[in-house]
Motif scaffolding. Structure first.
Motif, PDB file in Angstrom:
ATOM      1  N   ARG A   1       0.831  -1.215   0.000  1.00 38.94           N
ATOM      2  CA  ARG A   1       0.000   0.000   0.000  1.00 38.94           C
ATOM      3  C   ARG A   1       0.860   1.258   0.000  1.00 38.94           C
ATOM      4  NH1 ARG A   1      -5.401  -1.034   1.824  1.00 38.94           N
ATOM      5  NH2 ARG A   1      -5.701  -3.227   2.386  1.00 38.94           N
TER       6      ARG A   1
ATOM      7  N   TYR B   1      -7.927  -6.815   4.377  1.00 39.24           N
ATOM      8  CA  TYR B   1      -8.633  -5.671   3.820  1.00 39.24           C
ATOM      9  C   TYR B   1      -8.924  -4.678   4.930  1.00 39.24           C
ATOM     10  CZ  TYR B   1      -9.280  -8.653  -0.247  1.00 39.24           C
ATOM     11  OH  TYR B   1      -9.066  -9.452  -1.327  1.00 39.24           O
ATOM     12  N   TRP B   2      -8.867  -3.409   4.600  1.00 46.27           N
ATOM     13  CA  TRP B   2      -9.153  -2.368   5.582  1.00 46.27           C
ATOM     14  C   TRP B   2     -10.622  -1.955   5.552  1.00 46.27           C
ATOM     15  CZ3 TRP B   2      -4.547   1.651   5.125  1.00 46.27           C
ATOM     16  CH2 TRP B   2      -3.347   1.001   5.437  1.00 46.27           C
ATOM     17  N   TRP B   3     -11.249  -2.110   4.392  1.00 46.81           N
ATOM     18  CA  TRP B   3     -12.656  -1.729   4.217  1.00 46.81           C
ATOM     19  C   TRP B   3     -13.383  -2.857   3.502  1.00 46.81           C
ATOM     20  CZ3 TRP B   3      -8.774   1.961   2.702  1.00 46.81           C
ATOM     21  CH2 TRP B   3      -8.599   2.995   3.628  1.00 46.81           C
TER      22      TRP B   3
ATOM     23  N   GLU C   1     -12.601  -1.736  -1.772  1.00 48.80           N
ATOM     24  CA  GLU C   1     -11.166  -1.506  -1.586  1.00 48.80           C
ATOM     25  C   GLU C   1     -10.377  -1.958  -2.799  1.00 48.80           C
ATOM     26  OE1 GLU C   1      -7.660  -3.229   1.208  1.00 48.80           O
ATOM     27  OE2 GLU C   1      -9.424  -2.454   2.243  1.00 48.80           O
TER      28      GLU C   1
END
Length: 315
Positions: free
Chosen positions: A29, A66-68, A73
């Motif tokens: 990221r 995953y963050w969302w 995402e």
């Protein structure tokens, strides 16, 4: 924000912290973030491409955690990769198509529309009609949304496509609407880009006084523009075209030379001087040897010196 002059240093610091954790997903990221930040502020593809490619490799190998919402995402990450890779990357269209699909599936109308709009980066690589259809659909979608930032940028990109199709009057309409939206938001960089593009169209339409006034507006804000070098190149290109049309061939040649000393990032925006054949016309008027001599002499002029030669003629 990505256009903030501090963005590159902040992204480098973020990557260093991520590398300290050993988390391959996080490093990926941060590689993407750094590549995007450098690409947004540089005329060079080499360094950002290195970080974008590494970010893509790491995230494809380590997509989780995953963050969302995973669909949204992945769509955002695909859009980021697609927007900042050079058009020559053979997977750029693949990333755009995946982003369009995923963001539509996730129900994010704004980013879905933005992905459609940004496919103009593939002009000359993908089919022209596919790119134009995407640009038109994006403008239609943004017309129904209250998102002036994205609407303004979409209109700029759509306008560039219209220039390439020779629809200059409609292109001017898009740029004028975009300029109003963008200056209201404080985006002086893209406001200046819009005015420059209006000037370019007006030069081709032989509306030279109006074109000159718009170039002056950009020049007056040059010291405040975050990416002034890119604007300087375009102003000199357009001023050369305008003065050529006004019957000032020797000064037009000098401005072509001054513009050639400024590194210019790869761009979908067509050169105004190229579109109306300024150098070919100068060769015919002045002869190849004299034209080359004047262009070469112009390379000794920086933007400030060149401006002193032509700005009085625009007032």
């Amino acid at each position: 924000g990505i256009s903030d002059p501090r963005a590159v240093d902040q992204a480098r610091a973020g990557l260093a912290e991520a590398e300290g954790t050993g988390d391959q997903n996080l490093i990926g990221r941060m590689e993407l973030a750094l590549g995007a930040a450098i690409r947004n502020s540089s005329v060079d593809f080499a360094e950002p491409l290195k970080h974008l490619s590494e970010g893509r490799r790491l995230l494809e190998a380590h997509p989780e955690p995953y963050w969302w919402d995973p669909t949204w995402e992945q769509g955002l990450l695909q859009l980021t990769i697609a927007m900042y890779l050079p058009p020559s990357d053979d997977r750029k269209r693949e990333h755009f198509e995946r982003a369009i699909e995923l963001l539509d599936e996730a129900g994010d109308v704004v980013l879905h529309s933005a992905a459609l709009s940004e496919t103009v980066e593939l002009w000359g690589v993908a089919e022209d009609e596919w790119v134009m259809d995407n640009a038109h659909r994006a403008v239609q979608l943004f017309d129904s949304l209250d998102v002036p930032y994205w609407s303004g940028h979409s209109r700029v990109l759509h306008g560039v496509m219209l220039i390439r199709r020779g629809e200059l009057g409609e292109a001017v309409r898009n740029f004028e609407l975009a300029a109003g939206e963008l200056i209201d938001l404080g985006d002086i960089n893209c406001w200046a880009k819009s005015l420059g593009l209006i000037a370019s169209c007006r030069i081709e339409l032989d509306q030279l006084d109006a074109a000159g006034a718009q170039l002056l507006d950009v020049i007056e804000q040059m010291d405040h523009l975050p990416r002034a070098q890119s604007h300087q190149f375009r102003v000199l290109d357009r001023a050369a075209a305008l003065l050529y049309r006004r019957g000032e061939p020797e000064l037009a040649a000098a401005l072509l030379g001054a513009g050639s000393r400024i590194p210019e990032r790869a761009s979908i925006i067509p050169s105004t001087a190229d579109r109306i054949g300024v150098e070919a016309g100068l060769n015919e008027l002045l002869g190849h040897e004299r034209t080359a001599e004047l262009i070469d002499a112009g390379r000794d002029l920086d933007f400030a010196a060149a401006s002193r030669l032509f700005v009085p003629l625009l007032r």
